[in-house]
Design a protein around this motif. Sequence first.
Motif, short mmCIF file in Angstrom:
data_model
loop_
_atom_site.label_atom_id
_atom_site.label_comp_id
_atom_site.label_asym_id
_atom_site.label_seq_id
_atom_site.Cartn_x
_atom_site.Cartn_y
_atom_site.Cartn_z
N LEU A 183 -2.46 18.69 1.63
CA LEU A 183 -2.12 17.77 2.70
C LEU A 183 -3.41 17.46 3.46
O LEU A 183 -4.07 18.39 3.94
CB LEU A 183 -1.09 18.39 3.63
N SER A 184 -3.79 16.19 3.53
CA SER A 184 -5.07 15.82 4.13
C SER A 184 -4.89 14.73 5.17
O SER A 184 -4.17 13.76 4.94
CB SER A 184 -6.03 15.28 3.06
N PRO A 185 -5.59 14.86 6.32
CA PRO A 185 -5.63 13.76 7.28
C PRO A 185 -6.68 12.75 6.87
O PRO A 185 -7.72 13.11 6.31
CB PRO A 185 -6.03 14.47 8.58
N LYS A 186 -6.41 11.48 7.11
CA LYS A 186 -7.36 10.41 6.79
C LYS A 186 -7.51 9.51 8.00
O LYS A 186 -6.53 9.15 8.65
CB LYS A 186 -6.87 9.57 5.59
N GLY A 187 -8.73 9.14 8.28
CA GLY A 187 -9.00 8.27 9.39
C GLY A 187 -10.16 7.35 9.09
O GLY A 187 -10.34 6.94 7.95
N LEU A 188 -10.99 7.08 10.05
CA LEU A 188 -12.12 6.17 10.03
C LEU A 188 -11.63 4.71 9.96
O LEU A 188 -11.10 4.26 8.95
CB LEU A 188 -13.10 6.45 8.90
N THR A 189 -11.79 4.03 11.05
CA THR A 189 -11.36 2.64 11.17
C THR A 189 -11.94 1.80 10.04
O THR A 189 -13.13 1.87 9.76
CB THR A 189 -11.80 2.07 12.53
N GLY A 190 -11.08 1.04 9.37
CA GLY A 190 -11.51 0.16 8.29
C GLY A 190 -11.44 0.77 6.91
O GLY A 190 -11.73 0.11 5.91
N SER A 191 -11.02 2.04 6.78
CA SER A 191 -11.02 2.71 5.48
C SER A 191 -9.67 2.65 4.76
O SER A 191 -9.51 3.23 3.69
CB SER A 191 -11.46 4.16 5.62
N PHE A 192 -8.69 1.93 5.33
CA PHE A 192 -7.37 1.77 4.72
C PHE A 192 -7.06 0.28 4.61
O PHE A 192 -7.41 -0.50 5.50
CB PHE A 192 -6.29 2.45 5.58
N ALA A 193 -6.37 -0.11 3.53
CA ALA A 193 -6.01 -1.52 3.35
C ALA A 193 -4.68 -1.65 2.63
O ALA A 193 -4.37 -0.87 1.72
CB ALA A 193 -7.09 -2.27 2.57
N VAL A 194 -3.89 -2.63 3.02
CA VAL A 194 -2.70 -3.03 2.27
C VAL A 194 -3.17 -4.10 1.30
O VAL A 194 -3.65 -5.15 1.71
CB VAL A 194 -1.60 -3.57 3.20
N LEU A 195 -3.05 -3.85 0.00
CA LEU A 195 -3.52 -4.79 -1.02
C LEU A 195 -2.48 -5.85 -1.34
O LEU A 195 -2.82 -7.01 -1.58
CB LEU A 195 -3.92 -4.05 -2.30
N ASP A 196 -1.23 -5.44 -1.40
CA ASP A 196 -0.13 -6.38 -1.58
C ASP A 196 1.14 -5.69 -1.09
O ASP A 196 1.06 -4.61 -0.50
CB ASP A 196 -0.01 -6.88 -3.03
N GLU A 197 2.30 -6.28 -1.32
CA GLU A 197 3.54 -5.77 -0.75
C GLU A 197 3.96 -4.39 -1.27
O GLU A 197 4.81 -3.74 -0.68
CB GLU A 197 4.67 -6.76 -0.98
#
Length: 195
Positions: free
Chosen positions: A37-51
């Motif tokens: 189980l890992s936390p993820k952050g950093l603004t801009g490091s996540f994206a929705v590619l499609d639905e």
Amino acid sequence: MGKTYERIDGRLRTFIEAQPLFFTATAPLAGDGTVNLSPKGLTGSFAVLDELTVAYLDFAGSNAETIAHLRENGRITLMWCAFQGPPNIVRVHGRGEPVFRDDPRFPELLAHFPDIDTTEHGLRAIIVVHADLVRDTCGYAVPFMAYEEDRDLHGKRFAREDDASLSAYFTKKEHIATSMDGLPGLPLPLPPSTV
């Protein structure tokens, strides 16, 4: 109280894109294997590619459990919690894969993350997740917490590394090339970036 969604769009997409923190959970197939189980952050490091597809940047760190589990079986769950505003928890259950830096798809995927300087963080891979089940539930027990800002420590630590020094760093770490359960992790030496 929970609801199942057919796609990641509208209010649901707005919610997950606004959260500064999310969590990933993976596990090996072995019943006695280590659940990660890992936390993820950093603004801009996540994206929705499609639905039905999301992705996040996988940066240098102390292990590669998520990569190892995805290479073995692909199972992953992502979770977002509302620490401000109305209570809400969203989970995306799905199949994931690490797309490594030498993969022909890497440059096109990386274009989805224009707001982060990946050279500062020791980018190892892009994790792409295809949703099988998308659900939200109440977050009544999740506490209110205020987001102040991203920590700059990760960028400061890894900005001084190049491909050769990152490979050397990863090689010295115990659970990068193989997971805690002995599964193949990050391919080493680190593949050169195609961008």
